[in-house]
Motif scaffolding. Structure first.
Motif: not given
Length: 257
Positions: A159, A177, A181, A184-185, A208, A211, A246, A250
């Motif tokens: 992330g 961003e 995210s 990352l998710g 997270v 971030l 963010i 997600i």
């Protein structure tokens, strides 16, 4: 002879204005508060004999004016901001030395120019590594299991690294961003489905954290408490938009889960 006598003080006043603006620009670009920028600029000017200097600072610009006897007004625009508190600390140190009478204006301007040209204190790979380890530590702090430690490290590193890379490719920070995210998710969901992670929620929350715009929120509150309503509100909105990007990333990833 008269022209030379008048020209020298005028050049000196211009150098003082440039020194004040450079100090303010470095602080503002690297995560300093608005009231700190204004206070530093006014203190430097007062130390060099400008008793009635005025400064007006917003997150995107600095306006600085000398007193009535010196018709010097300067405006600079701040287009990019990052977080490098080491530079802020170095400028504060120079400001204290100026107030103590230890630096003349030409030497102070030279030192501030060197600080402005300094590269970021830490390379990108080290920032990503620290963000990854911090994500793992946040996981344990939030009550997660050690089994999920490496999953949080991987997701947090991905992330943070994605934000750095995407922000260089795309000027819109919010898009970077949001995309980071989302990645990352998505990675966290894949790790949970493959059995390499157990608690999806805790891993995502821990990942997270690097971030989250914590410094922006803090600066917004401190500026509001200091009476800088425009800067405080604008920084608060910026932090809110970052948090929204963010959260949206997600949420988009979880919608496919």
């Amino acid at each position: 002879m008269t022209s030379t006598v008048m020209e020298q003080p005028l050049n000196s006043y211009h150098l003082i204005a440039q020194t004040c603006l450079l100090a303010g620009k470095i602080i503002l670009q690297n995560g300093g508060e608005t009231y700190r920028v204004e206070d530093t600029m006014v203190r430097i000017a007062a130390s060099y004999g400008i008793a009635d200097a005025q400064s007006y600072v917003t997150p995107t610009g600095i306006l600085f004016a000398m007193d009535a006897s010196v018709p010097t007004t300067r405006l600079i625009r701040i287009s990019e901001r990052s977080i490098n508190l080491r530079k802020v600390s170095l400028v504060n140190d120079i400001s204290r030395r100026i107030s103590g009478g230890q630096l003349d204006v030409s030497e102070a301007h030279r030192l501030l120019t060197e600080i402005d040209e300094l590269p970021f204190a830490y390379p990108v790979w080290l920032q990503v590594l620290v963000a990854a380890l911090a994500s793992g530590c946040f996981l344990i702090m939030f009550g997660g299991q050690w089994h999920d430690f490496m999953a949080a490290v991987l997701a947090g590193g991905l992330g943070f690294g994605s934000v750095v890379v995407l922000h260089r490719l795309v000027p819109a920070k919010l898009f970077a961003e949001f995309a980071a995210s989302l990645l990352l998710g998505g990675l966290t969901i894949l790790l949970v489905k493959s059995g390499l992670a157990l608690d999806l929620d805790t891993v995502i929350i821990a990942s997270v954290m690097p971030l989250v715009p914590g410094l922006h929120i803090t600066n917004a509150v401190r500026d509001l408490m200091a009476g800088h309503l425009v800067s405080g509100l604008s920084k608060g909105v910026e932090a809110f938009l970052t948090a929204f990007a963010i959260g949206a990333g997600i949420a988009a990833a979880l919608s496919f889960y």
